[in-house]
Write an enzyme that holds these catalytic residues in place. Structure first.
Site, mmCIF file in Angstrom:
data_model
loop_
_atom_site.group_PDB
_atom_site.id
_atom_site.type_symbol
_atom_site.label_atom_id
_atom_site.label_comp_id
_atom_site.label_asym_id
_atom_site.label_seq_id
_atom_site.Cartn_x
_atom_site.Cartn_y
_atom_site.Cartn_z
ATOM 1 N N ARG A 1 89.380 38.712 -27.377
ATOM 2 C CA ARG A 1 90.610 38.332 -26.670
ATOM 3 C C ARG A 1 90.543 36.962 -26.005
ATOM 4 N NH1 ARG A 1 92.879 43.679 -23.455
ATOM 5 N NH2 ARG A 1 93.562 44.642 -25.364
ATOM 6 N N HIS B 1 95.440 38.340 -21.810
ATOM 7 C CA HIS B 1 95.784 38.867 -23.128
ATOM 8 C C HIS B 1 96.350 37.717 -23.956
ATOM 9 C CE1 HIS B 1 97.410 41.391 -26.270
ATOM 10 N NE2 HIS B 1 96.746 42.405 -25.751
ATOM 11 N N GLU C 1 90.150 50.297 -31.695
ATOM 12 C CA GLU C 1 90.544 49.016 -31.099
ATOM 13 C C GLU C 1 89.359 48.076 -31.100
ATOM 14 O OE1 GLU C 1 92.312 49.550 -27.234
ATOM 15 O OE2 GLU C 1 94.258 50.053 -28.090
ATOM 16 N N ASP D 1 98.271 43.654 -3.502
ATOM 17 C CA ASP D 1 98.368 44.010 -2.075
ATOM 18 C C ASP D 1 97.134 44.763 -1.580
ATOM 19 O OD1 ASP D 1 100.903 43.057 -2.499
ATOM 20 O OD2 ASP D 1 101.931 44.952 -2.126
ATOM 21 N N ALA E 1 96.102 56.173 -11.212
ATOM 22 C CA ALA E 1 95.065 56.458 -10.212
ATOM 23 C C ALA E 1 95.656 57.163 -8.997
ATOM 24 C CB ALA E 1 94.362 55.169 -9.805
ATOM 25 N N GLU F 1 92.736 50.051 -10.799
ATOM 26 C CA GLU F 1 92.516 48.611 -10.994
ATOM 27 C C GLU F 1 92.223 47.876 -9.685
ATOM 28 O OE1 GLU F 1 95.169 46.931 -13.904
ATOM 29 O OE2 GLU F 1 94.615 44.886 -13.354
ATOM 30 N N SER G 1 90.477 51.032 -19.044
ATOM 31 C CA SER G 1 90.956 50.966 -17.662
ATOM 32 C C SER G 1 91.746 52.205 -17.255
ATOM 33 C CB SER G 1 91.783 49.706 -17.422
ATOM 34 O OG SER G 1 92.601 49.427 -18.517
ATOM 35 N N GLN H 1 100.272 50.401 -23.449
ATOM 36 C CA GLN H 1 100.741 50.728 -24.801
ATOM 37 C C GLN H 1 99.667 51.429 -25.616
ATOM 38 O OE1 GLN H 1 101.950 47.016 -26.537
ATOM 39 N NE2 GLN H 1 103.672 46.743 -25.171
ATOM 40 N N LYS I 1 105.642 51.265 -3.494
ATOM 41 C CA LYS I 1 106.582 50.234 -3.039
ATOM 42 C C LYS I 1 107.861 50.169 -3.850
ATOM 43 C CE LYS I 1 103.961 46.264 -4.314
ATOM 44 N NZ LYS I 1 103.850 44.820 -4.498
ATOM 45 N N HIS J 1 96.286 39.719 -17.562
ATOM 46 C CA HIS J 1 96.501 41.097 -17.998
ATOM 47 C C HIS J 1 95.767 42.121 -17.138
ATOM 48 C CE1 HIS J 1 97.592 44.182 -20.778
ATOM 49 N NE2 HIS J 1 96.373 44.402 -21.206
ATOM 50 N N ARG K 1 86.597 43.691 -19.618
ATOM 51 C CA ARG K 1 86.893 45.103 -19.854
ATOM 52 C C ARG K 1 87.008 45.390 -21.344
ATOM 53 N NH1 ARG K 1 92.702 47.593 -20.233
ATOM 54 N NH2 ARG K 1 92.932 45.555 -21.179
HETATM 55 C C1 LIG Z 1 101.473 45.834 -20.458
HETATM 56 C C2 LIG Z 1 100.164 46.519 -20.160
HETATM 57 C C3 LIG Z 1 99.526 47.244 -21.150
HETATM 58 C C4 LIG Z 1 98.307 47.893 -20.889
HETATM 59 N N1 LIG Z 1 97.731 48.665 -21.848
HETATM 60 C C5 LIG Z 1 96.630 49.382 -21.546
HETATM 61 C C6 LIG Z 1 96.088 50.308 -22.475
HETATM 62 O O1 LIG Z 1 96.607 50.480 -23.570
HETATM 63 N N2 LIG Z 1 94.966 51.002 -22.114
HETATM 64 C C7 LIG Z 1 94.360 50.847 -20.906
HETATM 65 O O2 LIG Z 1 93.345 51.500 -20.621
HETATM 66 N N3 LIG Z 1 94.875 49.981 -19.990
HETATM 67 C C8 LIG Z 1 95.994 49.266 -20.277
HETATM 68 N N4 LIG Z 1 96.510 48.423 -19.350
HETATM 69 C C9 LIG Z 1 95.893 48.362 -18.015
HETATM 70 C C10 LIG Z 1 96.258 49.640 -17.237
HETATM 71 O O3 LIG Z 1 97.617 49.933 -17.450
HETATM 72 C C11 LIG Z 1 96.003 49.490 -15.751
HETATM 73 O O4 LIG Z 1 94.729 48.993 -15.516
HETATM 74 C C12 LIG Z 1 96.143 50.848 -15.059
HETATM 75 O O5 LIG Z 1 97.388 51.410 -15.394
HETATM 76 C C13 LIG Z 1 96.001 50.682 -13.571
HETATM 77 O O6 LIG Z 1 96.425 51.870 -12.951
HETATM 78 P P1 LIG Z 1 96.469 51.954 -11.369
HETATM 79 O O7 LIG Z 1 96.933 53.316 -11.046
HETATM 80 O O8 LIG Z 1 95.195 51.478 -10.809
HETATM 81 O O9 LIG Z 1 97.552 50.851 -10.939
HETATM 82 P P2 LIG Z 1 99.078 50.663 -11.349
HETATM 83 O O10 LIG Z 1 99.443 51.490 -12.505
HETATM 84 O O11 LIG Z 1 99.324 49.215 -11.438
HETATM 85 O O12 LIG Z 1 99.857 51.232 -10.081
HETATM 86 C C14 LIG Z 1 99.825 50.574 -8.832
HETATM 87 C C15 LIG Z 1 100.848 51.219 -7.909
HETATM 88 O O13 LIG Z 1 100.690 50.747 -6.576
HETATM 89 C C16 LIG Z 1 101.969 50.449 -6.016
HETATM 90 N N5 LIG Z 1 101.748 49.463 -4.933
HETATM 91 C C17 LIG Z 1 101.170 48.252 -5.049
HETATM 92 N N6 LIG Z 1 101.112 47.658 -3.833
HETATM 93 C C18 LIG Z 1 101.665 48.526 -2.938
HETATM 94 C C19 LIG Z 1 101.904 48.470 -1.540
HETATM 95 N N7 LIG Z 1 101.576 47.397 -0.790
HETATM 96 N N8 LIG Z 1 102.514 49.527 -0.934
HETATM 97 C C20 LIG Z 1 102.867 50.610 -1.671
HETATM 98 N N9 LIG Z 1 102.665 50.709 -3.013
HETATM 99 C C21 LIG Z 1 102.068 49.681 -3.632
HETATM 100 C C22 LIG Z 1 102.761 49.939 -7.205
HETATM 101 O O14 LIG Z 1 104.132 49.973 -6.970
HETATM 102 C C23 LIG Z 1 102.293 50.921 -8.289
HETATM 103 O O15 LIG Z 1 103.013 52.121 -8.194
HETATM 104 C C24 LIG Z 1 97.720 47.758 -19.601
HETATM 105 C C25 LIG Z 1 98.358 47.012 -18.613
HETATM 106 C C26 LIG Z 1 99.571 46.410 -18.882
HETATM 107 C C27 LIG Z 1 100.254 45.628 -17.797
#
Ligand SMILES: Cc1cc2nc3c(=O)[nH]c(=O)nc-3n(C[C@H](O)[C@H](O)[C@H](O)COP(=O)(O)OP(=O)(O)OC[C@H]3O[C@@H](n4cnc5c(N)ncnc54)[C@H](O)[C@@H]3O)c2cc1C
Length: 514
Positions: free
Chosen positions: A268, A224, A109, A203, A12, A353, A369, A43, A31, A329, A364
């Site tokens: 799940r 999960h 899936e 955070d 995102a 997220e 996601s 994955q 961070k 998860h 979900r």
């Molecule tokens: C093991 C695993 C497998 C998954 N598999 C799937 C899948 O196959 N398909 C699917 O759709 N979803 C999957 N998901 C869910 C999906 O990965 C997440 O919902 C999605 O990646 C969220 O993206 P995001 O950019 O919102 O947050 P994130 O990818 O979590 O990134 C958050 C970022 O914010 C930074 N951050 C946080 N707090 C601070 C702060 N205070 N100051 C500065 N930086 C900060 C972190 O360091 C990180 O870089 C999976 C999740 C996990 C954990």
């Protein structure tokens, strides 16, 4: 040209930073290092309608069905209909999805009526997406701050966003901003077992709460069923059970067949609760995932990332069953937004997220996601700089109104230093035991009482982890309050004392600071 601060470098935040940098001055703060995020560990893949045999209408229907009556239809429509265009964007950013006969390969899936899951590098989808987007960000965004923690949002007298407070090893700084885009991910570290990496401490949701933003759907955390029962709880994808692996207890007996006709491929939450019950029966010992019938050669080829993770713990899952546990998860709840990522605080967007767009409802649908992150990030940048609506339509409910509007005081510190400082492991254990897969009023009240005996560390000498613990403490209370207020079971929220789903309760619970 507006000053835009993007917080977080998962899918995102990376998309937001790249797209905003085309017309605005962007600072990207993260961070840890750019590549560390939940995104990196995804994955299975990303869902989108990419074939003639599939329709947007069916993707919408599958998403609504998983969401158990709580999805916000406008957000689901946007999510599914804009998916294909956003996949094209990812391809143009250099993401190489796996192909079969020249076409994008599409996997199936659980709960999807069609094969619509695109993947990359087999089971390394998130890492491939993250690598491609990090390269884009490095060549397009001039101001990148790694190993830098955002600790608070700054508002002006009118309550509009004005900047962020941050710190790293060198400076404590306040950075001015016209717009802040929160893309800081979920809060898996609220729980003792989580598939999320250590940076995922909620955070952004806590920053939003302290700044007065409305939060929604906090009681819905998806667990999960199969994470490796080792520190770090590495995820063992559902696709492994899809290939034929089974769950067994310490006595070597399968237990899912007695519980659901689909056995290990039941929804799940059903599998996760059954595994937890079995673990309690065997004195806390993890259950086992038996994939030995698939053989080492097949497993290495089909699941290279998981095979490597098993090897790193001395496990050959082609030869022996591996210990697994359910784990927190994905958080359906977060900062309530409209369909453009706008929150109730002027100038503050939330995407990925950290946000609650309402697209997932109470549960979900797998692989929606990553899609939500890319679709709503793109939309947020499209309206960046436009006039902020008087009241962005962030919270959706029926004519009957919200189910509950909860108010809480933000526990910032204990001025008299009377309360003990919160201990993360104790908090995670409490949340796992009493606000996890199954909840009841007694346990939820006990949790609230215990949480309120703790305080965050005094602000003066806080390290990163102290700020994170302060955020976890605040969010633990908010999640528990919401879980107590929802006196029914729905989607990922299961109440032992209210097992039925009540149609009239298909309305969101919101939380905000007083
Ligand atoms: C093991 C695993 C497998 C998954 N598999 C799937 C899948 O196959 N398909 C699917 O759709 N979803 C999957 N998901 C869910 C999906 O990965 C997440 O919902 C999605 O990646 C969220 O993206 P995001 O950019 O919102 O947050 P994130 O990818 O979590 O990134 C958050 C970022 O914010 C930074 N951050 C946080 N707090 C601070 C702060 N205070 N100051 C500065 N930086 C900060 C972190 O360091 C990180 O870089 C999976 C999740 C996990 C954990």
């Amino acid at each position: 040209m507006a000053k835009v601060v993007v917080i977080g470098s998962g899918i995102a935040g990376l998309i937001a930073a790249v797209e905003a940098s085309r017309s605005h001055r962007v600072t990207l703060i993260t961070k840890s290092v750019l590549a560390e995020s939940n995104t990196h560990y995804a994955q299975g893949g990303i869902a989108a309608v990419m074939g003639d045999d599939d329709t947007i209408r069916e993707h919408v229907a599958d998403t609504l069905s998983a969401g158990a009556g709580l999805c916000w239809k406008p957000a689901v429509d946007v999510l599914c209909s804009e998916g294909p265009a956003r996949i094209a964007d990812l391809v143009s950013f250099g993401v190489e999805f796996d192909r079969q006969n020249g076409e994008l390969a599409r996997g199936l899936e659980a709960a999807h009526s069609h094969a619509r899951i695109l993947h990359a590098g087999g089971d390394a989808t998130g890492a491939r997406i993250s690598d491609a987007l990090v390269a884009e960000v490095r060549s397009n965004v001039a101001d990148i701050r790694e190993n830098t923690l955002v600790v608070d949002l700054v508002l002006n007298d009118a309550g509009r966003i004005a900047g962020v407070k941050l710190f790293n090893a060198d400076v404590h700084e306040t950075l001015e901003a016209d717009f802040v885009i929160l893309a800081s991910g979920g809060a898996g570290n609220l729980y003792r077992h989580t598939t999320n990496p250590s940076v995922t401490t909620g955070d952004g949701v806590a920053l939003g709460l302290r700044a007065g933003a409305v939060l929604a759907d906090l009681e819905f955390y998806q667990f999960h069923p199969t994470a490796l029962a080792v520190p770090g709880s590495f995820l063992i994808s559902e696709a492994v059970r899809g290939e034929g692996a089974v769950l067994i207890n310490n006595a070597g007996e399968r237990f899912m067949q007695k519980i659901h006709p689909d056995a290990e491929l039941a929804p799940r939450d059903v599998v996760a609760r059954a595994s937890q019950a079995e673990m309690i029966r065997q004195g806390g010992q993890p259950v086992l995932l038996d994939a030995t019938m698939l053989g080492t050669e097949f497993l290495n080829k089909r699941f290279p990332t998981i095979s490597a993770a098993c090897r790193s713990y001395g496990l050959n899952w082609g030869k022996q069953p591996i210990p697994v546990t359910p784990a927190a998860h994905y958080w359906m709840g977060g900062i309530a937004t409209d369909v453009w990522g706008r929150t109730s605080v002027e100038g503050l967007f939330a995407v990925g997220e950290v946000a609650c767009t309402g697209a997932h409802g109470a549960n979900r649908l797998a692989s929606n996601s990553l899609l939500e992150s890319v679709v709503f990030s793109h939309r947020a940048i499209a309206v960046l700089g436009d006039e902020w609506p008087q009241q962005p339509q962030t919270v959706r409910w029926s004519k009957a109104g919200p189910l509950a509007e909860l108010e809480m005081t933000a526990n910032l510190s204990d001025p008299n230093h009377v309360k003990p400082v919160v201990d993360r492991v104790e908090l995670q254990t409490l949340m796992w035991d009493l606000v996890g897969l199954a909840r009841d009023a007694e346990g939820l009240r006990e949790t609230l009482a215990k949480l309120r005996t703790w305080s965050p560390a005094p602000e003066k000498h806080r390290l990163f982890t102290d700020w994170e613990d302060a955020n976890l403490l605040l969010l633990a209370e908010a999640v528990t309050m919401a879980a107590l207020a929802r006196e029914e079971s729905r989607g990922a929220h299961y109440r032992l004392d209210f097992e039925d789903t009540i149609t009239s309760m298909a309305r969101p619970i919101t939380v905000r600071k007083v």
